[in-house]
Design a protein around this motif. Structure first.
Motif, PDB file in Angstrom:
ATOM      1  N   ALA A 190       0.837  -1.210   0.000  1.00  0.00           N
ATOM      2  CA  ALA A 190       0.000   0.000   0.000  1.00  0.00           C
ATOM      3  C   ALA A 190       0.871   1.259   0.000  1.00  0.00           C
ATOM      4  N   ALA A 191       1.959   1.215   0.777  1.00  0.00           N
ATOM      5  CA  ALA A 191       2.871   2.358   0.816  1.00  0.00           C
ATOM      6  C   ALA A 191       3.546   2.569  -0.536  1.00  0.00           C
ATOM      7  N   ARG A 192       3.936   1.480  -1.182  1.00  0.00           N
ATOM      8  CA  ARG A 192       4.614   1.587  -2.475  1.00  0.00           C
ATOM      9  C   ARG A 192       3.665   2.070  -3.569  1.00  0.00           C
TER      10      ARG A 192
ATOM     11  N   ASP B 163       8.860  -0.028   4.739  1.00  0.00           N
ATOM     12  CA  ASP B 163       7.739   0.455   3.925  1.00  0.00           C
ATOM     13  C   ASP B 163       6.409   0.234   4.622  1.00  0.00           C
ATOM     14  N   SER B 164       6.281  -0.877   5.333  1.00  0.00           N
ATOM     15  CA  SER B 164       5.021  -1.134   6.035  1.00  0.00           C
ATOM     16  C   SER B 164       4.759  -0.072   7.099  1.00  0.00           C
ATOM     17  N   LEU B 165       5.829   0.482   7.642  1.00  0.00           N
ATOM     18  CA  LEU B 165       5.690   1.484   8.702  1.00  0.00           C
ATOM     19  C   LEU B 165       5.412   2.890   8.164  1.00  0.00           C
ATOM     20  N   VAL B 166       5.720   3.133   6.897  1.00  0.00           N
ATOM     21  CA  VAL B 166       5.484   4.469   6.341  1.00  0.00           C
ATOM     22  C   VAL B 166       4.160   4.538   5.579  1.00  0.00           C
ATOM     23  N   LYS B 167       3.392   3.456   5.600  1.00  0.00           N
ATOM     24  CA  LYS B 167       2.131   3.440   4.848  1.00  0.00           C
ATOM     25  C   LYS B 167       1.223   4.606   5.231  1.00  0.00           C
ATOM     26  N   ASN B 168       0.923   4.742   6.522  1.00  0.00           N
ATOM     27  CA  ASN B 168      -0.003   5.785   6.951  1.00  0.00           C
ATOM     28  C   ASN B 168       0.525   7.173   6.628  1.00  0.00           C
ATOM     29  N   ALA B 169       1.837   7.370   6.848  1.00  0.00           N
ATOM     30  CA  ALA B 169       2.421   8.680   6.565  1.00  0.00           C
ATOM     31  C   ALA B 169       2.317   9.016   5.084  1.00  0.00           C
ATOM     32  N   ARG B 170       2.581   8.026   4.236  1.00  0.00           N
ATOM     33  CA  ARG B 170       2.502   8.261   2.790  1.00  0.00           C
ATOM     34  C   ARG B 170       1.064   8.509   2.349  1.00  0.00           C
TER      35      ARG B 170
ATOM     36  N   ALA C 263       0.113  11.944   3.449  1.00  0.00           N
ATOM     37  CA  ALA C 263       0.770  12.945   2.605  1.00  0.00           C
ATOM     38  C   ALA C 263       0.128  13.004   1.225  1.00  0.00           C
ATOM     39  N   ALA C 264      -0.250  11.826   0.705  1.00  0.00           N
ATOM     40  CA  ALA C 264      -0.898  11.785  -0.605  1.00  0.00           C
ATOM     41  C   ALA C 264      -2.259  12.470  -0.560  1.00  0.00           C
ATOM     42  N   GLU C 265      -2.986  12.277   0.543  1.00  0.00           N
ATOM     43  CA  GLU C 265      -4.293  12.928   0.680  1.00  0.00           C
ATOM     44  C   GLU C 265      -4.145  14.438   0.785  1.00  0.00           C
ATOM     45  N   VAL C 266      -3.138  14.873   1.546  1.00  0.00           N
ATOM     46  CA  VAL C 266      -2.878  16.316   1.649  1.00  0.00           C
ATOM     47  C   VAL C 266      -2.522  16.893   0.284  1.00  0.00           C
ATOM     48  N   ALA C 267      -1.659  16.164  -0.437  1.00  0.00           N
ATOM     49  CA  ALA C 267      -1.273  16.623  -1.779  1.00  0.00           C
ATOM     50  C   ALA C 267      -2.485  16.665  -2.707  1.00  0.00           C
TER      51      ALA C 267
END
Length: 300
Positions: free
Chosen positions: A118-120, A181-188, A191-195
């Motif tokens: 999901a993060a990727r 990558d599994s740990l950055v899923k929510n952050a990404r 960030a994608a939603e903000v963008a």
């Protein structure tokens, strides 16, 4: 034999291999000894742990993402390993050194893989299965498999044994990337939603500005047309009824022509409304000049 993922201190660690040492009894050790197999797991674990920590530091600069190191350790502990099909490739006749190989198996939790994928996906990166193919790794049923070579050597006094991994790089980096990558899923995703919202706002602002500019252009064009019509009417009313009567049919035809011609010409224009108004203004200005001359010649 299955071992839980845990990290131990290693005084001399490089990605290409990590010497692990453990006290033993006896004067020799074989490739498939439980001590050697455990040290293979510990060495690989330490490698992954260290390069994962470095990756977390990089993320602070590249994506402004900070991962709690305790959460990283907890995530890594969910990954387990198996040392299977151990073989002795060679032995050093002048020492007790053994050259070994194993089918090293990494078991990754299903949810961790889903989170990493999901993060990727946010950055349109290859998912775990695709990346495994590109890295020449066997990946099936959440298991990664790769042959790893290692060296086993006891100390001269036979009290300790060293294990050095020869080729852990590709697999270690692959496991690291899944975990991090599994740990950055929510952050990404955040960030994608903000963008996405920023882009929606930017487009809306551009559309609002464009609409406002369109309104200004139309207002300007209407003002110019009104002035042109006013001048035309002044010229029309400046003459006698008799002259106007002579020009009336012609003037009616011209008015219809102006309407239709400008409407047709503006249909393919980039800005049809403004083009039509400007077209009518230009035709009106030209007609005013022509009408003035006609009146001059028709007046007694």
């Amino acid at each position: 034999m299955k071992f839980k993922f845990f990290a131990l201190l290693c005084s001399t660690l490089v990605v290409s291999g990590c010497d692990k040492v453990q006290s033993i009894t006896g004067t020799s050790v074989k490739c498939d000894d439980e001590t050697a197999k455990q040290l293979v797991v510990e060495s690989f674990s330490k490698t992954v742990s260290d390069i994962s920590a470095e990756r977390v530091k990089e993320l602070i600069n590249t994506e402004n993402v900070t991962i709690d190191m305790g959460k990283l350790r907890s995530t890594l502990q969910q990954i387990t390993f198996n040392v299977n099909d151990v073989r002795t490739n060679n032995s050093d006749p002048n020492s007790k050194k053994q050259y070994c190989a194993t089918e090293f198996v990494v078991n990754v939790p299903d949810q961790m893989i889903k989170d990493a994928d999901a993060a990727r996906a946010v950055y349109d990166e290859n998912n775990t299965a695709q990346a495994a193919v590109l890295s020449d790794l066997s990946f099936e049923a959440n298991q990664l498999k790769k042959e790893i070579e290692y060296l086993v050597q006891p100390t001269d006094d036979g009290k300790k044994v060293y294990v050095t991994l020869e080729n852990p790089d590709a697999l270690a980096y692959f496991v690291r990337d899944i975990a991090v990558d599994s740990l950055v899923k929510n952050a990404r995703l955040n960030a994608a939603e903000v963008a996405k919202q920023d882009e929606i706002k930017r487009v809306a602002d551009e559309e609002a500005a464009a609409q406002e500019y369109q309104t200004v252009l139309i207002s300007e064009a209407k003002t110019n047309l009104d002035k042109a019509n006013e001048n035309l009417n002044l010229v029309w009313n400046s003459t006698t009824k008799e002259v106007r009567a002579q020009l009336l049919d012609e003037q009616r035809i011209w008015l219809k022509k102006r309407e239709l011609e400008c409407k047709l010409e503006s249909s393919n224009a980039e800005n049809p409304d403004v083009y039509r108004l400007n077209c009518e203004m230009n035709m009106t200005t030209q007609r005013t000049s022509e009408l003035r001359q006609k009146i001059y010649y028709l007046e007694p």
